[in-house]
Design an enzyme around this catalytic site. Sequence first.
Site, PDB file in Angstrom:
ATOM      1  N   GLY A  27       0.828  -1.202   0.000  1.00  0.00           N
ATOM      2  CA  GLY A  27       0.000   0.000   0.000  1.00  0.00           C
ATOM      3  C   GLY A  27       0.857   1.244   0.000  1.00  0.00           C
ATOM      4  N   SER A  28       0.339   2.288   0.619  1.00  0.00           N
ATOM      5  CA  SER A  28       1.025   3.581   0.534  1.00  0.00           C
ATOM      6  C   SER A  28       2.251   3.613   1.442  1.00  0.00           C
ATOM      7  CB  SER A  28       0.070   4.711   0.908  1.00  0.00           C
ATOM      8  OG  SER A  28      -0.080   4.753   2.310  1.00  0.00           O
ATOM      9  N   THR A  74       3.241   6.074   3.368  1.00  0.00           N
ATOM     10  CA  THR A  74       2.977   6.656   4.690  1.00  0.00           C
ATOM     11  C   THR A  74       2.475   5.580   5.648  1.00  0.00           C
ATOM     12  OG1 THR A  74       2.068   8.427   3.334  1.00  0.00           O
ATOM     13  CG2 THR A  74       1.865   8.680   5.716  1.00  0.00           C
ATOM     14  N   VAL A  75       1.470   4.829   5.207  1.00  0.00           N
ATOM     15  CA  VAL A  75       0.902   3.800   6.073  1.00  0.00           C
ATOM     16  C   VAL A  75       1.934   2.697   6.321  1.00  0.00           C
ATOM     17  CG1 VAL A  75      -0.895   2.042   6.235  1.00  0.00           C
ATOM     18  CG2 VAL A  75      -1.448   4.299   5.307  1.00  0.00           C
ATOM     19  N   GLY A  76       2.657   2.326   5.260  1.00  0.00           N
ATOM     20  CA  GLY A  76       3.657   1.267   5.374  1.00  0.00           C
ATOM     21  C   GLY A  76       4.724   1.596   6.410  1.00  0.00           C
ATOM     22  N   GLU A 107       5.554  -3.630   0.659  1.00  0.00           N
ATOM     23  CA  GLU A 107       5.658  -3.302  -0.764  1.00  0.00           C
ATOM     24  C   GLU A 107       4.972  -1.957  -0.929  1.00  0.00           C
ATOM     25  OE1 GLU A 107       7.359  -4.602  -3.050  1.00  0.00           O
ATOM     26  OE2 GLU A 107       7.850  -6.538  -2.134  1.00  0.00           O
ATOM     27  N   CYS A 158       1.461  -0.189  -8.548  1.00  0.00           N
ATOM     28  CA  CYS A 158       2.749   0.344  -8.088  1.00  0.00           C
ATOM     29  C   CYS A 158       3.805   0.127  -9.164  1.00  0.00           C
ATOM     30  CB  CYS A 158       3.150  -0.279  -6.764  1.00  0.00           C
ATOM     31  SG  CYS A 158       3.244  -2.042  -6.811  1.00  0.00           S
TER      32      CYS A 158
HETATM   33  C1  UN1 Z   1       1.630  -6.176 -11.392  1.00  0.00           C
HETATM   34  O1  UN1 Z   1       2.336  -5.305 -11.893  1.00  0.00           O
HETATM   35  O2  UN1 Z   1       0.946  -6.930 -12.095  1.00  0.00           O
HETATM   36  O3  UN1 Z   1       0.283  -3.074  -5.743  1.00  0.00           O
HETATM   37  C2  UN1 Z   1       1.602  -6.391  -9.932  1.00  0.00           C
HETATM   38  C3  UN1 Z   1       0.872  -3.187  -6.813  1.00  0.00           C
HETATM   39  C4  UN1 Z   1       2.015  -4.181  -6.872  1.00  0.00           C
HETATM   40  C5  UN1 Z   1       1.677  -5.360  -7.697  1.00  0.00           C
HETATM   41  C6  UN1 Z   1       1.874  -5.148  -9.147  1.00  0.00           C
HETATM   42  N1  UN1 Z   1       2.344  -4.604  -5.513  1.00  0.00           N
HETATM   43  O4  UN1 Z   1       0.561  -2.541  -7.778  1.00  0.00           O
END
Ligand code: UN1
Length: 491
Positions: free
Chosen positions: A227-228, A230-232, A249, A283
Amino acid sequence: MTTPQLTHRIGDAWVAGTAHQPDRSPADPDVIVAEVPVAGRADLDAAAAAARAALPGWSRTTAVARGEILFRASALLFERAEAVGRDLAREEGKTLAEGIGETRRAATILRYFAGRTSEPIGEQYASATPGTRLWTTREPVGVVAAVTPWNFPIAIPAWKVAPALAYGNTVLLKPAGATPLTAHHFVQALVDAGLPAGVLNLVFADGAAVGEAWIASGAVDAVSFTGSETVGRRLQASAVAAHAKVQLELGGKNAVVVAPDADIARAAEMIVRGAMASAGQKCTATSRVIAIGSSAGPLRAAIAERVAALRAGDPTDPATTFGPLIDAAAVERVAGMVAAAEAAGARVAVRSEIPGRGAFHPAIVLDGVTPDAAIAQDEVFGPVVAIIPAADLDEAIRIHNGVRYGLSGSIFTRDLATAETFVAAARAGIVHVNGETAGAEPHLPFGGTKGSSSWSREQGAVAQEFYTQTKTVYLEGLPVVGPFDREPASR
Ligand code: UN1
């Protein structure tokens, strides 16, 4: 059609809960996809207690038996992919093809980790002391909290929950508030596959504060978060204080570098896919295009042509290729970033057509962006890509690396030395040559460097690192016997 009333899953029961909230479709806020309970302290404590109580039994269940349940859940999700994918598209806003594809991806991840349950669980070592056997064995970490985002509402729960379960942990799943129905389908498949009571618990709750509460109360031994930033980082700080294992992540600011010798048509196709699929809400989305020398002109034209062909509309209509953002607030945020970029000198080179209703934001290609501009530095999480010119490969790689994130990067070139230079010098956890920045195969390590992660990697064989701990065993005082000690005098 009556609106489904979702339930928490706590121990062996589907729990109705209280304080229901509507789960609205981003394509049409008048459509309520589901009614969702909001967990209170008592629900969170009950879920934590159920996960703890189930831990001894599940951790001593053979890995092969655990794998069989994951195999069955995988098969069920493959069977249900159309229906689950449709619900995913309705509540998240990605297209039907993406929703079904993501459900199949979750099924593939479950199948992969089911298979990993027959991998070796340790190693044997030689000792310096005669009569001593040394080995290591992998044990579960304990109770794992999985705090998951709305943008991959079934793939990311799968890539956290599947390895956690495969390696013998019990789980508390807290999915994002915007995508509860998809999470419910995921847990349903595992329950239908025969997962014992309490091994996987699902609670709907507001915000990641839930994760912090579990950590602070000692309810969990590990937390995996996507997630974000900040929260992470907040979760990470509480996990460190409580001595819980933590994996994050976070964001990305992924760039595609295009060399003058590249296949421009392919580059443009992969850039538009990477930047605009799921309306850029990944992401791993392509957010910067670094065009070397003469590539910029033809590339801009080829990108513009493809953006113009995007068909925005109802995500569940098979003809739709471009869906809404997650909600109206996201549209406002992205529009604000684009306006600020324009005020700072950027020019909108391309803007796609969108419907007048729903949380849509047009696909935008920006020109005239400098590498240090806010729009070239901050994660947008929307369908916006900036074209940044570079004089040569060296400058392009410096621009590529000149952000605080380091998740995914790509180069388009036909030259082996150019590709090799980029692969070696790109500060990113994942690099592509002639491919889009998004996407991940379930059997490969996934994760970023710098601000994009907590150094750890998810998926693939390396997932075992997070979801297990190593026990080292010394078996001592054994008879000292060699394989030739009792050999006949001749063979
Ligand atoms: C992807 O590119 O198919 O939250 C997966 C996200 C990543 C996962 C991307 N952790 O966008």
